[in-house]
Motif scaffolding. Structure first.
Motif, PDB file in Angstrom:
ATOM      1  N   LEU A  71       0.827  -1.212   0.000  1.00 31.15           N
ATOM      2  CA  LEU A  71       0.000   0.000   0.000  1.00 31.15           C
ATOM      3  C   LEU A  71       0.858   1.257   0.000  1.00 31.15           C
ATOM      4  O   LEU A  71       0.445   2.298  -0.491  1.00 31.15           O
ATOM      5  CB  LEU A  71      -0.943   0.006   1.208  1.00 31.15           C
ATOM      6  CG  LEU A  71      -2.156  -0.919   1.082  1.00 31.15           C
ATOM      7  CD1 LEU A  71      -2.964  -0.906   2.376  1.00 31.15           C
ATOM      8  CD2 LEU A  71      -3.050  -0.521  -0.089  1.00 31.15           C
ATOM      9  N   MET A  72       2.041   1.152   0.558  1.00 27.22           N
ATOM     10  CA  MET A  72       2.898   2.345   0.585  1.00 27.22           C
ATOM     11  C   MET A  72       3.410   2.685  -0.810  1.00 27.22           C
ATOM     12  O   MET A  72       3.448   3.846  -1.182  1.00 27.22           O
ATOM     13  CB  MET A  72       4.062   2.160   1.548  1.00 27.22           C
ATOM     14  CG  MET A  72       4.647   3.503   1.913  1.00 27.22           C
ATOM     15  SD  MET A  72       5.697   3.521   3.352  1.00 27.22           S
ATOM     16  CE  MET A  72       4.601   3.356   4.712  1.00 27.22           C
ATOM     17  N   MET A  73       3.817   1.679  -1.581  1.00 22.51           N
ATOM     18  CA  MET A  73       4.262   2.002  -2.943  1.00 22.51           C
ATOM     19  C   MET A  73       4.266   0.766  -3.846  1.00 22.51           C
ATOM     20  O   MET A  73       5.134  -0.082  -3.740  1.00 22.51           O
ATOM     21  CB  MET A  73       5.640   2.652  -2.953  1.00 22.51           C
ATOM     22  CG  MET A  73       5.914   3.333  -4.279  1.00 22.51           C
ATOM     23  SD  MET A  73       7.205   4.578  -4.197  1.00 22.51           S
ATOM     24  CE  MET A  73       8.584   3.619  -3.640  1.00 22.51           C
ATOM     25  N   SER A  74       3.290   0.727  -4.718  1.00 19.40           N
ATOM     26  CA  SER A  74       3.210  -0.387  -5.668  1.00 19.40           C
ATOM     27  C   SER A  74       3.202   0.146  -7.094  1.00 19.40           C
ATOM     28  O   SER A  74       3.076  -0.606  -8.047  1.00 19.40           O
ATOM     29  CB  SER A  74       1.928  -1.177  -5.408  1.00 19.40           C
ATOM     30  OG  SER A  74       0.816  -0.295  -5.404  1.00 19.40           O
ATOM     31  N   SER A  75       3.389   1.458  -7.208  1.00 18.91           N
ATOM     32  CA  SER A  75       3.203   2.126  -8.505  1.00 18.91           C
ATOM     33  C   SER A  75       4.135   1.624  -9.597  1.00 18.91           C
ATOM     34  O   SER A  75       3.803   1.721 -10.784  1.00 18.91           O
ATOM     35  CB  SER A  75       3.416   3.622  -8.313  1.00 18.91           C
ATOM     36  OG  SER A  75       4.634   3.849  -7.614  1.00 18.91           O
ATOM     37  N   GLU A  76       5.279   1.082  -9.224  1.00 18.13           N
ATOM     38  CA  GLU A  76       6.231   0.695 -10.276  1.00 18.13           C
ATOM     39  C   GLU A  76       5.841  -0.604 -10.975  1.00 18.13           C
ATOM     40  O   GLU A  76       6.513  -1.034 -11.901  1.00 18.13           O
ATOM     41  CB  GLU A  76       7.660   0.667  -9.739  1.00 18.13           C
ATOM     42  CG  GLU A  76       8.132   1.993  -9.150  1.00 18.13           C
ATOM     43  CD  GLU A  76       7.709   3.260  -9.912  1.00 18.13           C
ATOM     44  OE1 GLU A  76       8.035   3.376 -11.111  1.00 18.13           O
ATOM     45  OE2 GLU A  76       7.035   4.134  -9.312  1.00 18.13           O
ATOM     46  N   ILE A  77       4.724  -1.193 -10.569  1.00 18.68           N
ATOM     47  CA  ILE A  77       4.154  -2.292 -11.370  1.00 18.68           C
ATOM     48  C   ILE A  77       3.887  -1.751 -12.769  1.00 18.68           C
ATOM     49  O   ILE A  77       4.211  -2.394 -13.776  1.00 18.68           O
ATOM     50  CB  ILE A  77       2.840  -2.807 -10.728  1.00 18.68           C
ATOM     51  CG1 ILE A  77       3.147  -3.598  -9.453  1.00 18.68           C
ATOM     52  CG2 ILE A  77       2.052  -3.671 -11.722  1.00 18.68           C
ATOM     53  CD1 ILE A  77       1.903  -4.112  -8.728  1.00 18.68           C
ATOM     54  N   VAL A  78       3.333  -0.558 -12.827  1.00 16.72           N
ATOM     55  CA  VAL A  78       3.031   0.070 -14.122  1.00 16.72           C
ATOM     56  C   VAL A  78       4.320   0.244 -14.929  1.00 16.72           C
ATOM     57  O   VAL A  78       4.372  -0.043 -16.132  1.00 16.72           O
ATOM     58  CB  VAL A  78       2.346   1.447 -13.898  1.00 16.72           C
ATOM     59  CG1 VAL A  78       2.083   2.144 -15.220  1.00 16.72           C
ATOM     60  CG2 VAL A  78       1.060   1.286 -13.098  1.00 16.72           C
ATOM     61  N   THR A  79       5.365   0.682 -14.243  1.00 23.09           N
ATOM     62  CA  THR A  79       6.644   0.920 -14.920  1.00 23.09           C
ATOM     63  C   THR A  79       7.240  -0.397 -15.433  1.00 23.09           C
ATOM     64  O   THR A  79       7.796  -0.448 -16.536  1.00 23.09           O
ATOM     65  CB  THR A  79       7.608   1.627 -13.948  1.00 23.09           C
ATOM     66  OG1 THR A  79       6.908   2.737 -13.375  1.00 23.09           O
ATOM     67  CG2 THR A  79       8.845   2.108 -14.644  1.00 23.09           C
ATOM     68  N   SER A  80       7.115  -1.463 -14.636  1.00 21.56           N
ATOM     69  CA  SER A  80       7.674  -2.753 -15.068  1.00 21.56           C
ATOM     70  C   SER A  80       6.964  -3.222 -16.338  1.00 21.56           C
ATOM     71  O   SER A  80       7.585  -3.838 -17.217  1.00 21.56           O
ATOM     72  CB  SER A  80       7.552  -3.794 -13.951  1.00 21.56           C
ATOM     73  OG  SER A  80       6.222  -4.270 -13.832  1.00 21.56           O
ATOM     74  N   ILE A  81       5.677  -2.910 -16.433  1.00 17.18           N
ATOM     75  CA  ILE A  81       4.916  -3.316 -17.621  1.00 17.18           C
ATOM     76  C   ILE A  81       5.298  -2.430 -18.811  1.00 17.18           C
ATOM     77  O   ILE A  81       5.517  -2.923 -19.923  1.00 17.18           O
ATOM     78  CB  ILE A  81       3.410  -3.314 -17.298  1.00 17.18           C
ATOM     79  CG1 ILE A  81       3.141  -4.537 -16.405  1.00 17.18           C
ATOM     80  CG2 ILE A  81       2.552  -3.327 -18.557  1.00 17.18           C
ATOM     81  CD1 ILE A  81       1.840  -4.558 -15.697  1.00 17.18           C
ATOM     82  N   ALA A 129      -3.809  -4.716  -8.186  1.00 17.82           N
ATOM     83  CA  ALA A 129      -2.678  -5.113  -9.033  1.00 17.82           C
ATOM     84  C   ALA A 129      -3.133  -5.281 -10.486  1.00 17.82           C
ATOM     85  O   ALA A 129      -2.433  -4.888 -11.425  1.00 17.82           O
ATOM     86  CB  ALA A 129      -2.068  -6.405  -8.505  1.00 17.82           C
ATOM     87  N   GLN A 130      -4.301  -5.845 -10.628  1.00 23.36           N
ATOM     88  CA  GLN A 130      -4.847  -6.053 -11.971  1.00 23.36           C
ATOM     89  C   GLN A 130      -5.097  -4.710 -12.665  1.00 23.36           C
ATOM     90  O   GLN A 130      -4.810  -4.546 -13.851  1.00 23.36           O
ATOM     91  CB  GLN A 130      -6.156  -6.828 -11.870  1.00 23.36           C
ATOM     92  CG  GLN A 130      -6.543  -7.458 -13.176  1.00 23.36           C
ATOM     93  CD  GLN A 130      -7.599  -8.545 -12.970  1.00 23.36           C
ATOM     94  OE1 GLN A 130      -8.036  -8.802 -11.839  1.00 23.36           O
ATOM     95  NE2 GLN A 130      -7.993  -9.179 -14.046  1.00 23.36           N
ATOM     96  N   ALA A 131      -5.586  -3.757 -11.897  1.00 21.21           N
ATOM     97  CA  ALA A 131      -5.863  -2.431 -12.466  1.00 21.21           C
ATOM     98  C   ALA A 131      -4.589  -1.778 -12.993  1.00 21.21           C
ATOM     99  O   ALA A 131      -4.635  -0.980 -13.927  1.00 21.21           O
ATOM    100  CB  ALA A 131      -6.515  -1.547 -11.410  1.00 21.21           C
ATOM    101  N   MET A 132      -3.459  -2.139 -12.391  1.00 22.00           N
ATOM    102  CA  MET A 132      -2.184  -1.569 -12.871  1.00 22.00           C
ATOM    103  C   MET A 132      -1.608  -2.372 -14.035  1.00 22.00           C
ATOM    104  O   MET A 132      -0.531  -2.057 -14.533  1.00 22.00           O
ATOM    105  CB  MET A 132      -1.185  -1.499 -11.713  1.00 22.00           C
ATOM    106  CG  MET A 132      -1.514  -0.375 -10.750  1.00 22.00           C
ATOM    107  SD  MET A 132      -0.238  -0.117  -9.523  1.00 22.00           S
ATOM    108  CE  MET A 132      -0.795  -1.205  -8.239  1.00 22.00           C
ATOM    109  N   ALA A 157       3.512 -16.759 -17.416  1.00 23.43           N
ATOM    110  CA  ALA A 157       3.043 -15.412 -17.767  1.00 23.43           C
ATOM    111  C   ALA A 157       4.199 -14.591 -18.329  1.00 23.43           C
ATOM    112  O   ALA A 157       5.346 -14.776 -17.936  1.00 23.43           O
ATOM    113  CB  ALA A 157       2.469 -14.722 -16.533  1.00 23.43           C
ATOM    114  N   SER A 158       3.874 -13.695 -19.247  1.00 21.51           N
ATOM    115  CA  SER A 158       4.961 -12.938 -19.881  1.00 21.51           C
ATOM    116  C   SER A 158       5.145 -11.567 -19.229  1.00 21.51           C
ATOM    117  O   SER A 158       6.098 -10.868 -19.514  1.00 21.51           O
ATOM    118  CB  SER A 158       4.673 -12.766 -21.369  1.00 21.51           C
ATOM    119  OG  SER A 158       3.423 -12.119 -21.515  1.00 21.51           O
ATOM    120  N   ARG A 159       4.214 -11.169 -18.377  1.00 16.81           N
ATOM    121  CA  ARG A 159       4.372  -9.846 -17.763  1.00 16.81           C
ATOM    122  C   ARG A 159       4.360  -9.967 -16.235  1.00 16.81           C
ATOM    123  O   ARG A 159       4.120 -11.051 -15.691  1.00 16.81           O
ATOM    124  CB  ARG A 159       3.263  -8.914 -18.243  1.00 16.81           C
ATOM    125  CG  ARG A 159       1.863  -9.290 -17.779  1.00 16.81           C
ATOM    126  CD  ARG A 159       0.846  -8.311 -18.363  1.00 16.81           C
ATOM    127  NE  ARG A 159      -0.439  -8.386 -17.699  1.00 16.81           N
ATOM    128  CZ  ARG A 159      -1.370  -9.310 -17.934  1.00 16.81           C
ATOM    129  NH1 ARG A 159      -1.131 -10.287 -18.792  1.00 16.81           N
ATOM    130  NH2 ARG A 159      -2.522  -9.279 -17.289  1.00 16.81           N
TER     131      ARG A 159
END
Ligand SMILES: Cc1ncc(C[n+]2csc(CCOP(=O)(O)OP(=O)(O)O)c2C)c(N)n1
Ligand SMILES: [Mg+2]
Length: 625
Positions: free
Chosen positions: A472-482, A540-543, A566-568
């Motif tokens: 919850l503190m920081m998961s934003s880089e999931i988007v960046t990894s994708i 997580a899915q939304a990201m 999975a590829s991502r």
């Protein structure tokens, strides 16, 4: 003198892309590019320069703090031979980097911060996001980066740049002094042009040295080891950064001296090496901690001796215990009044191996080491096979991830109850396969750090293990990894709050106050209402991540197999029982407890604390004679 007319920002980017390091005859480009988020404080300066230099890749992240974590993790996974620059605008973008910078500096990892700064010209002040100060105009929010930087400078004129970046590179590439380096770049100066000498932009190779130990001290160290009945090695992060893992293995095999590993040093030896007692300290194994308690000689290699390693200075109870510290940083080498071998770990260990000749630890000690290892194998097997719940236990989750990963894969973590459990339980098989940030233990490092590790080692699978609080503190880089096509495998452990601090609070008589995720209770006025449920898989899915929910051990093991195809970036959400904790073994941590309290449980805990604190040692036995 031949010159090129460039803006300060163009000259800076031109310089950075030409910096290389060389160690043991191998050369690598030092910077993998620049991470950043643009704002008015950099978009037309450094932003423009990056656009014009497409051979120096720009990476867009979601949070400047994350950028610094990515860079630090990349540096650690590259044995500090590579890093990134991190660009921000002025104001909040810059201060967002302070947390990451502290983490990098504490963990001795090179990262270059390039925050925009307020106008050097001053006539338009106060600009958007400027902190005004009544007694000086020579202050901006970037000054908050001073204590967390190993080198800090502000470039007030374009011609200052060459002299500042040379110092920045000296510090970044120094094994002893590295950490975050900040060059604050006023918004107007970034865009000002100057005639830069062409040699400023020539390729430059920085040699990473392996300083040799001083002969007299090395011989004395060999004497001390020969005279020791129960020596113990503490392997810290320096063993890995120096690429000394094989040398350490030979040294331990030849001498029979056992090894305890710190968080940063875990993986120095494979878990099944005969001299490896595993984790040491507060989150250590009983074998390593019992050996530390009775050791008459500690050989600390590349360690900073944090309180987690020294069990708040209670770990070493032999009345005559002495220390030999092998460390490239003089500062660390002198700790605990040690015999200080200020040298590269690999170079020093090679020489010490030769100097010791046929020395071996006493036979009885060798038997004890063997028994400790056997006990730990059985105990960790037991924890992996608990089959608690559901909700299942965290120990079982760790066992399953360890079992699903290949020897070359990497586990990444930073905060919560996971680092302690991983330190004890994870069976590291290759160096840099265990990446737990425990110098700053920064919630929010995990996913960003996992991305940095993956970028450094695309051929290794990266398993990020993260608590619900840290997620919850920081998961934003999931988007960046994708965005970047780097797959990170994320295991999200949902225990509805802070198991670590909750457990700590209970042990201190404070009943877990403020550590559960619950609604505000209208009757009590406290956070002890109904459980607050968060849909982590949905988030997580939304990201854009591939997500799987698992409930039982069997489902979790199956999920680990599914995400392999999975590829991502993939996220498995697994609920665990917060109260099913992995125990501590033969150690203690100093967390001060209220001296007076209205709560009986606190008073009881305080009484115990007053006894425990008596075991803290000063460790001042003269070691230099
Ligand atoms: C940025 C930051 N804030 C606060 C802390 C103090 N802290 C350490 S662990 C922890 C709770 C972590 O919760 P979670 O990620 O759910 O892990 P769990 O304790 O449940 O295993 C907190 C608040 C920290 N380490 N980092
Ligand atoms: Mg939690």
């Amino acid at each position: 003198m031949k010159t090129m007319r460039l803006t300060m920002a163009q000259a800076l980017v031109g310089f950075l892309k030409n910096q290389y390091v060389e160690r043991d005859g191998r050369e690598t480009a030092f910077f993998g590019g620049a991470w950043g988020i643009f704002g008015h404080g950099c978009v037309a300066g450094v932003g423009q320069a990056l656009q014009q230099n497409s051979d120096f890749r720009y990476y867009l992240c979601r949070n400047e703090q994350a950028a610094v974590h990515i860079a630090a993790a990349f540096a650690r996974a590259s044995n500090r031979l590579r890093t990134f620059a991190c660009v921000s605008s002025i104001g909040p973008g810059a201060t967002n980097m302070a947390t990451g910078a502290a983490g990098a500096t504490i963990n001795r990892l090179p990262v270059l911060l390039l925050p925009g700064d307020i106008f050097a010209r001053r006539n338009v002040a106060p600009v958007l996001q400027q902190l005004e100060t009544e007694y000086s105009q020579d202050i901006s929010v970037n000054d908050t980066l001073r204590p967390v930087s190993r080198y800090w400078d502000r470039i007030n004129r374009p011609e200052q740049l060459p002299f500042s970046v040379m110092e920045a590179m000296r510090v970044l590439t120094s094994p002893a002094n590295t950490g975050a380096v900040t060059l604050a770049l006023p918004q107007d100066v970034q865009t000002e042009a100057w005639e830069y000498p062409v040699e400023f932009l020539d390729k430059r190779v920085w040699h990473i040295a392996r300083p040799l130990p001083e002969r007299v001290l090395l011989e004395r160290a060999a004497q001390w080891i020969r005279a020791s009945q129960r020596p113990l090695i503490i392997a810290g992060g320096g063993v890995i950064y120096s690429d000394a893992t094989e040398t350490l293995a030979r040294f331990a095999e030849q001498t029979g001296i056992p090894v305890g590993e710190t968080q940063a040093g875990k993986g120095s030896l494979p878990f099944d090496h005969r001299q490896n007692l595993g984790a040491i300290g507060v989150t250590g194994t009983p074998g390593a901690n019992l050996c530390a308690r009775e050791a008459d000689l500690i050989i600390g290699i590349g360690t900073r001796y944090t309180d987690f390693t020294t069990a708040s200075k209670t770990a070493f109870q032999h009345p005559e215990v002495k220390f030999i510290n092998i460390n490239v940083a003089e500062f660390d080498a002198f700790k605990h009044s040690a015999l200080p071998i200020v040298a590269d770990a690999r170079a020093a260990l090679e020489e010490l191996t030769t100097a010791l000749g046929s020395y071996r630890v006493p036979g009885q000690y060798a038997v004890a080491i063997e028994n400790h290892r056997k006990f730990w194998q059985e105990e960790s097997d037991r924890i992996f096979a608990l089959r608690h719940g559901p909700p299942i236990s965290q120990g079982e989750v760790i066992g399953a991830v360890n079992g699903a990963s290949r020897p070359q894969d990497v586990v990444v973590c930073a905060a919560g109850s996971l680092p302690g459990d991983l330190h004890k339980l994870w069976r590291a098989r290759q160096p840099r396969g265990y990446h737990v940030e425990y110098g700053y233990s920064c919630m929010g490092y995990e996913i960003a750090g996992g991305l940095g590790v993956k970028m450094a080692n695309p051929e290794r699978e990266v398993y990020v293990m993260v608590g619900d609080g840290s997620f919850l503190m920081m998961s934003s880089e999931i988007v960046t990894s994708i965005q970047e096509g780097y797959k990170v495998n994320i295991i999200l452990i949902d225990n509805h709050g802070y198991s670590s601090i909750g457990g700590l609070s209970q042990s201190l008589g404070s009943e877990g106050f403020g550590t559960d995720y619950r609604y505000r209770n209208a009757e009590t006025g406290r956070l002890d209402g109904e459980p607050l449920i968060v849909d982590f898989a949905g988030a997580a899915q939304a990201m854009g991540a591939h997500t799987v929910r698992a409930r039982t051990h069997q489902e979790f093991v199956a999920a680990l197999e599914t995400i392999k195809t999975a590829s991502r970036t993939s996220v498995i959400v697994i609920e665990t029982d917060k109260e099913a904790r992995v125990p501590g073994y033969e150690s203690w941590w100093d967390v001060a407890i209220a001296e007076v309290s209205a709560m009986p449980a606190v008073r009881e805990a305080r009484a115990e604390y007053e006894q425990a604190i008596k075991r803290e040692r000063t460790l001042l036995i003269p070691g230099r004679s």
